[in-house]
Design a protein around this motif. Structure first.
Motif, mmCIF file in Angstrom:
data_model
loop_
_atom_site.group_PDB
_atom_site.id
_atom_site.type_symbol
_atom_site.label_atom_id
_atom_site.label_comp_id
_atom_site.label_asym_id
_atom_site.label_seq_id
_atom_site.Cartn_x
_atom_site.Cartn_y
_atom_site.Cartn_z
ATOM 1 N N LYS A 415 0.836 -1.204 0.000
ATOM 2 C CA LYS A 415 0.000 0.000 0.000
ATOM 3 C C LYS A 415 0.868 1.250 0.000
ATOM 4 N N PHE A 416 1.913 1.238 0.812
ATOM 5 C CA PHE A 416 2.837 2.384 0.861
ATOM 6 C C PHE A 416 3.506 2.580 -0.497
ATOM 7 N N LEU A 417 3.957 1.466 -1.100
ATOM 8 C CA LEU A 417 4.636 1.556 -2.397
ATOM 9 C C LEU A 417 3.676 2.053 -3.486
ATOM 10 N N GLU A 418 2.411 1.630 -3.406
ATOM 11 C CA GLU A 418 1.422 2.100 -4.381
ATOM 12 C C GLU A 418 1.219 3.609 -4.257
ATOM 13 N N ASN A 419 1.105 4.093 -3.019
ATOM 14 C CA ASN A 419 0.926 5.532 -2.804
ATOM 15 C C ASN A 419 2.154 6.315 -3.240
ATOM 16 N N ALA A 420 3.319 5.758 -2.928
ATOM 17 C CA ALA A 420 4.566 6.427 -3.327
ATOM 18 C C ALA A 420 4.679 6.481 -4.845
ATOM 19 N N GLN A 421 4.274 5.390 -5.498
ATOM 20 C CA GLN A 421 4.311 5.342 -6.955
ATOM 21 C C GLN A 421 3.405 6.420 -7.550
ATOM 22 N N MET A 422 2.241 6.598 -6.955
ATOM 23 C CA MET A 422 1.296 7.597 -7.447
ATOM 24 C C MET A 422 1.860 9.013 -7.258
ATOM 25 N N VAL A 423 2.454 9.254 -6.097
ATOM 26 C CA VAL A 423 3.066 10.570 -5.846
ATOM 27 C C VAL A 423 4.189 10.829 -6.845
ATOM 28 N N GLY A 424 5.020 9.803 -7.050
ATOM 29 C CA GLY A 424 6.128 9.945 -8.002
ATOM 30 C C GLY A 424 5.628 10.180 -9.414
ATOM 31 N N PHE A 425 4.553 9.498 -9.782
ATOM 32 C CA PHE A 425 3.989 9.654 -11.122
ATOM 33 C C PHE A 425 3.493 11.088 -11.331
ATOM 34 N N VAL A 426 2.794 11.627 -10.324
ATOM 35 C CA VAL A 426 2.307 13.009 -10.415
ATOM 36 C C VAL A 426 3.484 13.975 -10.522
ATOM 37 N N LEU A 427 4.537 13.720 -9.745
ATOM 38 C CA LEU A 427 5.720 14.581 -9.785
ATOM 39 C C LEU A 427 6.388 14.535 -11.155
ATOM 40 N N LEU A 428 6.484 13.315 -11.721
ATOM 41 C CA LEU A 428 7.102 13.173 -13.039
ATOM 42 C C LEU A 428 6.297 13.895 -14.119
ATOM 43 N N ILE A 429 4.987 13.763 -14.062
ATOM 44 C CA ILE A 429 4.129 14.458 -15.029
ATOM 45 C C ILE A 429 4.316 15.966 -14.896
ATOM 46 N N SER A 430 4.433 16.436 -13.659
ATOM 47 C CA SER A 430 4.637 17.873 -13.424
ATOM 48 C C SER A 430 5.960 18.335 -14.023
ATOM 49 N N LEU A 431 7.013 17.534 -13.811
ATOM 50 C CA LEU A 431 8.320 17.883 -14.377
ATOM 51 C C LEU A 431 8.281 17.864 -15.899
ATOM 52 N N LEU A 432 7.561 16.874 -16.447
ATOM 53 C CA LEU A 432 7.439 16.760 -17.899
ATOM 54 C C LEU A 432 6.708 17.968 -18.473
ATOM 55 N N LEU A 433 5.638 18.378 -17.807
ATOM 56 C CA LEU A 433 4.877 19.543 -18.256
ATOM 57 C C LEU A 433 5.716 20.812 -18.136
#
Length: 447
Positions: A415-433
């Motif tokens: 569960k922790f890894l899933e949440n961390a993955q989601m946070v990281g994904f949002v951060l990556l999309i933000s950096l990409l944008l």
């Protein structure tokens, strides 16, 4: 046609880097008997351009060229396959493997990126050798036309002696990048040493002026194309301006000063034409110009004219290895310094972060394998370093959690890894944008 050549190089380099990076994950996964469900070049959102299943793995090419991926069974990744993770762990799954095996699988991609860069530099040294001008041969210093450099305190005629305490032995393609990232540069001016402190926001200042090289070797005034409306029909293409109004014009910057001081005048010039000195009368217009296009000379031509001595160094295969490794190390350290500047708000270097267009623009509009491999090598280093950043959803994020598990003996919950993955994904999309938004902004404002 030029756009096709640039695009071909861009896609070939990107595809090569993605496939090899993903192979870096794929191979150790298979060695440790971990099931790999998918191996894709580019992302197959909703559908794929091409796919074929071989054994337990589906290989394919997606339509969205933003990267690629391997989907490893039992691994919390960008696929966010919660249904699979809810089932009991199976022996062939990533989560069932020892932490050290999972660590090797996660480090495989960046390891391949770094190895690839070193191999390219070794190969380039063996095939192309190395060409440079000894810094000691630049007796009249360098040409400074970039306004940001002038504002920082540089002048044409300066000889670069040291950058951040490192003595400059050769003048080569790396000089500009060294100065960009420098804190201080020692120059020799009129026989005396001076230390120039580089502004913290120098990279940001560079973006505010018309783009031009920071440092270039001084070269002669060479006549290029002569327009039909030019008043100087006595000049011919490839003429080299030696004297103007009785004054020596060894370098183009010297000629420009004399032209500026003799606006709207007709003066005598001496040009080198087919190895002979020829006097001609030239008319200087009100803008201090001859009304001709500038030509250029390659390093070999400058050497023949006695301007510089070009060192051409060839390497045997065994000699290429240490040279290529050192080149790779220098590029790796250099890129590390660039990242440090980007994350330092004082430098404002973050404003120059670019996305796919910025990468596309660094490829030339002509085909050159030497240039292609040089760019691919540095991109491979960039990809490796970026993937090592401790951001969930990147390899570095997975490595961070695995190291925690190895050291503490405690495995983070799914569960922790899933949440961390989601946070990281949002951060990556933000950096990409942000990065690609910078590209759009620069295209609009022209900077």
């Amino acid at each position: 046609m030029e756009i096709v050549i640039k695009l071909s190089q861009f896609l070939l380099s990107l595809s090569l880097l993605i496939i090899l990076h993903e192979l870096g994950h794929f191979i150790p996964a298979k060695l440790f008997k971990t099931r790999v469900e998918k191996f894709y070049l580019f992302f197959d959102v909703k559908y794929s351009l091409l796919k074929k299943k071989i054994g337990e793995t589906e290989y394919g090419i997606g339509w969205l060229p933003l990267g690629g991926y391997v989907k490893i069974s039992g691994m919390i990744d960008e696929s966010m396959d919660k249904e699979q993770m809810a089932l009991p762990a199976q022996p062939w799954e990533f989560r069932s493997k020892p932490a050290w095996q999972r660590l090797i699988i996660m480090l495989g991609g960046v390891t391949v990126n770094f190895i690839l860069a070193f191999i390219i530099y070794i190969g380039m040294a063996f095939v192309y050798g190395d060409s440079y001008i000894a810094n000691s041969d630049l007796k009249d210093g360098v040409l400074i036309e970039n306004q940001a450099m002038i504002n920082a305190g540089f002048k044409t005629g300066d000889k670069i002696i040291a950058v951040d305490g490192e003595k400059i032995v050769r003048f080569d393609k790396e000089m500009n990048s060294k100065v960009v990232m420098a804190k201080e540069v020692v120059v020799e001016r009129n026989g005396a040493l001076q230390t120039i402190k580089m502004p913290n926001d120098f990279i940001d200042q560079l973006s505010k002026f018309e783009k031009s090289s920071l440092l270039t070797i001084r070269s002669p005034f060479v006549i290029g194309n002569i327009p039909d409306e030019s008043l100087n029909k006595e000049l011919k293409a490839k003429d080299i301006l030696l004297k103007l109004n009785g004054q020596t014009t060894k370098y183009i910057d010297q000629a420009k000063v004399i032209l500026e001081n003799n606006k709207n005048k007709t003066v005598t010039a001496i040009v080198l034409r087919e190895e002979k000195q020829v006097p001609v009368q030239v008319k200087i217009n009100g803008e201090g110009k001859l009304g001709v296009q500038l030509g250029g000379l390659g390093l070999d031509s400058l050497e023949k004219l006695g301007y510089y001595t070009i060192t051409h160094q060839k390497y045997s295969f065994m000699e290429s290895i240490p040279f290529g490794i050192q080149k790779g190390k220098d590029q790796l350290v250099g890129y590390g310094k660039q990242l440090k500047m980007i994350f330092n708000p004082e430098t404002k270097a973050y404003k120059q972060v670019g996305g796919f267009k910025a990468i596309f623009d660094i490829f030339p509009s002509y085909w050159s394998w030497e240039t292609f491999w040089s760019i691919t090598a540095i991109l491979s280093i960039m990809l490796g370093v970026m993937n090592l950043l401790p951001i969930p959803a990147l390899d570095g994020g997975h490595v961070m959690f695995l190291l925690f598990e190895i050291v503490s003996g405690k495995k983070p919950s799914d569960k922790f890894l899933e949440n961390a993955q989601m946070v990281g994904f949002v951060l990556l999309i933000s950096l990409l944008l942000f990065a690609n938004g910078n590209d759009i902004y620069k295209a609009i404002v022209g900077k």
